[in-house]
Design an enzyme around this catalytic site. Sequence first.
Site, PDB file in Angstrom:
ATOM      1  N   HIS A   1      -1.311  -4.851  19.298  1.00 44.98           N
ATOM      2  CA  HIS A   1      -0.762  -4.518  17.979  1.00 44.98           C
ATOM      3  C   HIS A   1      -0.056  -3.161  18.088  1.00 44.98           C
ATOM      4  CE1 HIS A   1      -0.533  -3.260  13.774  1.00 44.98           C
ATOM      5  NE2 HIS A   1      -0.586  -4.549  13.482  1.00 44.98           N
TER       6      HIS A   1
ATOM      7  N   CYS B   1       0.865  -1.182   0.000  1.00 46.40           N
ATOM      8  CA  CYS B   1       0.000   0.000   0.000  1.00 46.40           C
ATOM      9  C   CYS B   1       0.903   1.233   0.000  1.00 46.40           C
ATOM     10  CB  CYS B   1      -0.867  -0.006   1.249  1.00 46.40           C
ATOM     11  SG  CYS B   1       0.143   0.015   2.745  1.00 46.40           S
TER      12      CYS B   1
ATOM     13  N   SER C   1       1.116  -9.699  10.700  1.00 44.28           N
ATOM     14  CA  SER C   1       0.542  -8.634   9.868  1.00 44.28           C
ATOM     15  C   SER C   1      -0.983  -8.681   9.986  1.00 44.28           C
ATOM     16  CB  SER C   1       0.971  -8.835   8.411  1.00 44.28           C
ATOM     17  OG  SER C   1       0.084  -8.176   7.545  1.00 44.28           O
ATOM     18  N   SER C   2      -1.540  -7.660  10.642  1.00 40.72           N
ATOM     19  CA  SER C   2      -2.977  -7.640  10.912  1.00 40.72           C
ATOM     20  C   SER C   2      -3.784  -7.725   9.619  1.00 40.72           C
ATOM     21  CB  SER C   2      -3.323  -6.358  11.671  1.00 40.72           C
ATOM     22  OG  SER C   2      -4.704  -6.225  11.800  1.00 40.72           O
TER      23      SER C   2
ATOM     24  N   THR D   1      -6.619   0.786  11.647  1.00 44.96           N
ATOM     25  CA  THR D   1      -6.767   0.935  10.191  1.00 44.96           C
ATOM     26  C   THR D   1      -6.853  -0.393   9.440  1.00 44.96           C
ATOM     27  OG1 THR D   1      -4.376   1.004   9.975  1.00 44.96           O
ATOM     28  CG2 THR D   1      -5.518   3.129  10.124  1.00 44.96           C
TER      29      THR D   1
ATOM     30  N   CYS E   1      -8.431   1.659   6.520  1.00 43.11           N
ATOM     31  CA  CYS E   1      -7.865   2.434   5.408  1.00 43.11           C
ATOM     32  C   CYS E   1      -8.282   1.860   4.057  1.00 43.11           C
ATOM     33  CB  CYS E   1      -6.349   2.476   5.529  1.00 43.11           C
ATOM     34  SG  CYS E   1      -5.570   0.937   5.063  1.00 43.11           S
TER      35      CYS E   1
ATOM     36  N   GLU F   1       0.189  -0.636  16.234  1.00 39.71           N
ATOM     37  CA  GLU F   1      -0.622   0.544  15.872  1.00 39.71           C
ATOM     38  C   GLU F   1      -1.530   0.947  17.036  1.00 39.71           C
ATOM     39  OE1 GLU F   1      -2.982   0.336  12.213  1.00 39.71           O
ATOM     40  OE2 GLU F   1      -4.349   1.805  13.096  1.00 39.71           O
TER      41      GLU F   1
ATOM     42  N   HIS G   1       3.636   1.764  11.683  1.00 42.59           N
ATOM     43  CA  HIS G   1       2.491   1.542  12.584  1.00 42.59           C
ATOM     44  C   HIS G   1       2.241   2.700  13.530  1.00 42.59           C
ATOM     45  CE1 HIS G   1       4.725  -2.194  11.664  1.00 42.59           C
ATOM     46  NE2 HIS G   1       3.545  -2.562  11.248  1.00 42.59           N
TER      47      HIS G   1
HETATM   48  S1  SF4 Z   1      -2.881   2.398   7.326  1.00 43.30           S
HETATM   49 FE1  SF4 Z   1      -3.381   1.322   5.406  1.00 43.30          FE
HETATM   50  S2  SF4 Z   1      -2.260   2.533   3.863  1.00 43.30           S
HETATM   51 FE2  SF4 Z   1      -1.330   2.996   5.845  1.00 43.30          FE
HETATM   52  S3  SF4 Z   1       0.346   1.529   6.095  1.00 43.30           S
HETATM   53 FE3  SF4 Z   1      -1.443   0.640   7.117  1.00 43.30          FE
HETATM   54  S4  SF4 Z   1      -2.349  -0.666   5.530  1.00 43.30           S
HETATM   55 FE4  SF4 Z   1      -0.993   0.749   4.483  1.00 43.30          FE
END
Ligand code: SF4
Length: 317
Positions: free
Chosen positions: A132, A20, A231-232, A173, A203, A134, A82
């Site tokens: 996680h 992405c 990897s989520s 996301t 996202c 993030e 993240h």
């Molecule tokens: S939020 Fe979405 S666009 Fe941004 S790094 Fe994560 S998966 Fe990729």
Amino acid sequence: MANTEKRPLELLIAAPRGFCAGVDRAIRIVELAIEKYGAPVYVRHEIVHNKFVVENLRAKGAVFVETLDHVPDGVPVVFSAHGVPKAVPHKAEQRGLSYLDATCPLVSKVHRQAERHVAAGRHILFVGHAGHPEVVGTFGQVPEGAMTLVETEADAESVVAPDPDNLAFLTQTTLSVDDTAAVLGILKRRFPTMVAPGADDICYATSNRQGAVKAISEQAELVLVIGAPNSSNSLRLVEVAKRGGARAVLIQRADDIDFGWFDGVTHVGISAGASAPEILVREVVERLGTHFAITEREVATVEENVTFKLPRGLEAA
Ligand code: SF4
């Protein structure tokens, strides 16, 4: 064995798949930092959740560490895609470390929303997965106790809000689009005045990849998702494929393929999580080609053309 003797196998390749814009940007930041400052450049946490990407950057001079305590004085450090709790850049500043923030702009957007809710006096219900990076990073944007984690529909039914009429929600996301809709449905029913700015924060890349996997899983008996176990968004792709009716397996590389999986299978779907490079998809296709007479068909559900700007100062490197 001559190709004509191989059993036919149709490969349905999901599009979009793989990298992405946020992952692409994070990797470029590490590469450009090495170009600009010279090796070693330290990176806090795996820059993105993919061993192949991490090994490639390590070979170029990146050093991956889990905390700033392992970053020596005087060398630049990059924060992963993240995102990080506010305490991390704060600590880097205290130590005089120069840092580059590779947090995906779409994660940063959630961070700013969290700050705005807290400034407005709202408690936040955050839909995401405990532990996680993030989620840890987003919780670290607000004072302790300002945000409550909601992981499941059961959590949504039982969560106790400090002030039920003064709530907002945010989400990770990389969640499952369908599961999140169910969780948010419960929260909105229980807390009708909850501030819900637009939809969720899932996202574009996560939802597009899930949409494409849904399409291939309806046509394939088996779906291979290339991605890392941490990897989520890759794990969510496996779940979506299973719900679509296919058997689904997460693999990191072609070496993980077990040819026993293909008994009675005529159509195989292939996708890759947002942190898995296309080279790994090609490796899997080629490996399947050594056993089967493959034909490839791309199943495209949407076109993507998102790019994110690099941090100032690096564009010129
Ligand atoms: S939020 Fe979405 S666009 Fe941004 S790094 Fe994560 S998966 Fe990729």
